[in-house]
Design a protein around this motif. Structure first.
Motif, PDB file in Angstrom:
ATOM      1  N   GLN A  64       0.164   0.656   4.519  1.00 54.23           N
ATOM      2  CA  GLN A  64      -0.984   0.485   3.619  1.00 54.23           C
ATOM      3  C   GLN A  64      -1.517   1.831   3.129  1.00 54.23           C
ATOM      4  O   GLN A  64      -1.920   1.962   1.981  1.00 54.23           O
ATOM      5  N   VAL A 421       1.221  -2.813  -9.397  1.00 55.15           N
ATOM      6  CA  VAL A 421       1.029  -3.894  -8.430  1.00 55.15           C
ATOM      7  C   VAL A 421       2.362  -4.282  -7.790  1.00 55.15           C
ATOM      8  O   VAL A 421       2.459  -4.458  -6.566  1.00 55.15           O
ATOM      9  N   ALA A 422       3.403  -4.414  -8.612  1.00 54.41           N
ATOM     10  CA  ALA A 422       4.719  -4.752  -8.066  1.00 54.41           C
ATOM     11  C   ALA A 422       5.231  -3.638  -7.150  1.00 54.41           C
ATOM     12  O   ALA A 422       5.837  -3.904  -6.105  1.00 54.41           O
ATOM     13  N   TRP A 424       3.352  -1.684  -5.399  1.00 56.29           N
ATOM     14  CA  TRP A 424       2.585  -1.827  -4.158  1.00 56.29           C
ATOM     15  C   TRP A 424       3.161  -2.932  -3.282  1.00 56.29           C
ATOM     16  O   TRP A 424       3.293  -2.755  -2.058  1.00 56.29           O
ATOM     17  N   VAL A 425       3.508  -4.065  -3.877  1.00 55.69           N
ATOM     18  CA  VAL A 425       4.067  -5.179  -3.105  1.00 55.69           C
ATOM     19  C   VAL A 425       5.335  -4.740  -2.375  1.00 55.69           C
ATOM     20  O   VAL A 425       5.504  -4.992  -1.177  1.00 55.69           O
ATOM     21  N   THR A 429       5.421  -4.117   1.766  1.00 60.32           N
ATOM     22  CA  THR A 429       6.152  -5.140   2.514  1.00 60.32           C
ATOM     23  C   THR A 429       7.461  -4.647   3.117  1.00 60.32           C
ATOM     24  O   THR A 429       7.997  -5.285   4.033  1.00 60.32           O
TER      25      THR A 429
END
Length: 475
Positions: A64, A421-422, A424-425, A429
């Motif tokens: 994170q 955003v993608a 970050w995903v 993950t």
């Protein structure tokens, strides 16, 4: 003194090329935001283990901290277009440069883990702004004949930033005797890694004072004399500057400042062209490209590669990234955008499939078997080459030119936010997914690469050689 024609056409003498050296400098200066994105992406890779040790955090929390800058990037990308429409492209660059500078200093001198995270969000906001303003500004200033290659400077700057950060990390680690937490002049090595980014941040700010405002923005606020002066410096000799200003003014006169409400349409609430931009942004990231830059050392070490070799493989990956980017810059205006994307999707699918197969093998004494290790190493480099020579460059080129002027800033902002955003995903993950199954993770990335091929074939339209005004009229 040459005569400036005032006929109704803006065409230039095909034998008189634009003043390329000047427009190259403008594009390179605007792309410094991309350099900072690449630098930040890779420099944190060198500090991961030191941050884990200093703050005693697990993999999930550490992921994170690494990924949180991307949240700031998404926010910055979302609002940058509207800010640029109100105050101009150049002031936006200066704001971004200021955020980079403050973030670099704060990240180097954190008081705690969440303080470090907060400074990374600030820097991410600047990165998001620069990711929107750079491609849009270059597309608006560059002559149509060179726009694709000049817009590719954004991705070229990103990959150069990645390579430079790895070299800087290596130098700092050597000065600290190979210890990320080794002390240098009162700070730990990893703090210097993050703090050195203040230098390119300041350079970005200085360069913003040396390049002109976008002629389209100047026309939009009624400064046609200034717009004409800018066009005189970037368009080919013989171009009718009056006709170019009139063409831009006519286009702008039919438009209003872009806002997110202007993106509404009949296809699931948005215009079809906006969904194409969002789809391209998603596919560019969901193939897992940034795993190679955020977690490359950790990835190779997890399959038995020793730390020094893992650094070497990370460096060779960055060199392949540069080679692919240069290749795309040479081909994007010759071959076109769509053929590069289709070829890249096919190549990435095959390469990622080979990586997934190689990682499915059982480790022998903590290492992949020789055959699978060799396949994984080669296929990983082929994947980066296919990405860099296609989607890595073409996305930023097309986002700057595919949208009508009436929605360009807002649509570019939304698409760029989707990239972050993608990203970050994928970044947040990957540690958990790789713990579940490294091979399974790469099968998922392979599936997205495969799906990008029919998506591009059906929905991506060629923009090679078309003016921004022409594309706007045909939307």
């Amino acid at each position: 003194m040459s005569h400036i024609p005032t006929t109704a056409t803006a065409a230039a003498d095909p034998k008189s090329p634009p003043p390329l050296a000047h427009v190259v400098f403008i594009a390179a200066a605007a792309a410094m935001g991309g350099f900072l994105f690449g630098y930040d992406s890779s420099v944190i890779n060198g500090a991961v283990e030191a941050v884990r040790d200093r703050y005693d955090v697990g993999s999930a929390a550490l992921a994170q901290v690494i990924a949180i800058a991307l949240i700031g990037s998404a926010i910055g990308a979302t609002v940058a277009g509207r800010i640029a429409d109100r105050i101009g492209r150049i002031p936006c660059m200066r704001i971004a440069a200021g955020l980079f500078t403050v973030s670099s200093i704060g990240s180097a001198l954190p008081t705690g883990l969440w303080d470090l995270s907060a400074w990374r969000v600030v820097g991410g906001f600047g990165i998001g702004m620069a990711s929107v303003i750079g491609p849009a500004y270059i597309a608006e200033v560059a002559p149509a004949a060179y726009r694709g290659r000049l817009a590719a400077f954004q991705q070229a700057a990103i990959v150069l930033g990645i390579a430079v950060s790895q070299l800087v990390n290596w130098l700092i680690l050597n000065l600290a005797d190979g210890d990320q937490r080794g002390e240098l002049a009162g700070l730990e090595a990893w703090q210097w890694m993050l703090g050195v980014m203040v230098l390119p941040s300041l350079l970005y700010g200085v360069l913003s004072f040396l390049i002109p405002e976008s002629p389209r923005y100047l026309v939009s606020v009624g400064k046609t004399t200034e717009a004409r002066a800018v066009l005189a410096r970037v368009e080919a000799p013989g171009t009718s500057l009056d006709a170019r200003v009139t063409e831009i003014a006519d286009t702008m006169g039919r438009e209003t400042r872009s806002a997110f409400r202007d993106l509404r349409g009949a296809v699931l609430g948005l215009r079809g062209i906006v969904w194409v931009g969002i789809g391209m942004a998603l596919f560019q990231q969901l193939v897992g490209i940034n795993v190679a830059f955020y977690y490359s050392a950790t990835l190779w070490q997890s399959v038995g590669v020793d730390p020094s070799s893992s650094f070497f493989y990370s460096f060779t990956t960055s060199i392949i990234n540069i080679v692919g980017t240069v290749l795309a810059m040479l081909l994007v205006d010759r071959v076109g955008r769509k053929p590069l994307v289709l070829a890249g999707s096919a190549g990435m699918t095959v390469a990622l499939g080979c990586v997934a197969w190689a990682f499915s093998a059982d480790l022998v004494h903590g290492r992949l078997p020789h055959a699978q290790g060799l396949v994984a190493l080669i296929a990983a480099h082929v994947f980066v080459l296919c990405f860099a020579s296609s989607w890595g460059v073409v996305l930023w080129v097309m986002l700057g030119e595919m949208f009508p002027s009436s929605i360009r800033a807002a649509a570019l902002g939304l698409s760029s936010a989707t990239v972050w955003v993608a990203n970050w995903v994928v970044t947040a993950t990957f540690p958990s997914m790789s713990d579940w199954s490294l091979s399974g993770t790469y099968i998922i990335y392979t599936a997205f690469a495969a799906l990008s091929l029919p998506f591009a074939a059906k929905f991506v339209q060629e923009t090679k050689g078309r003016s921004l005004e022409e594309m706007g009229r045909q939307e």
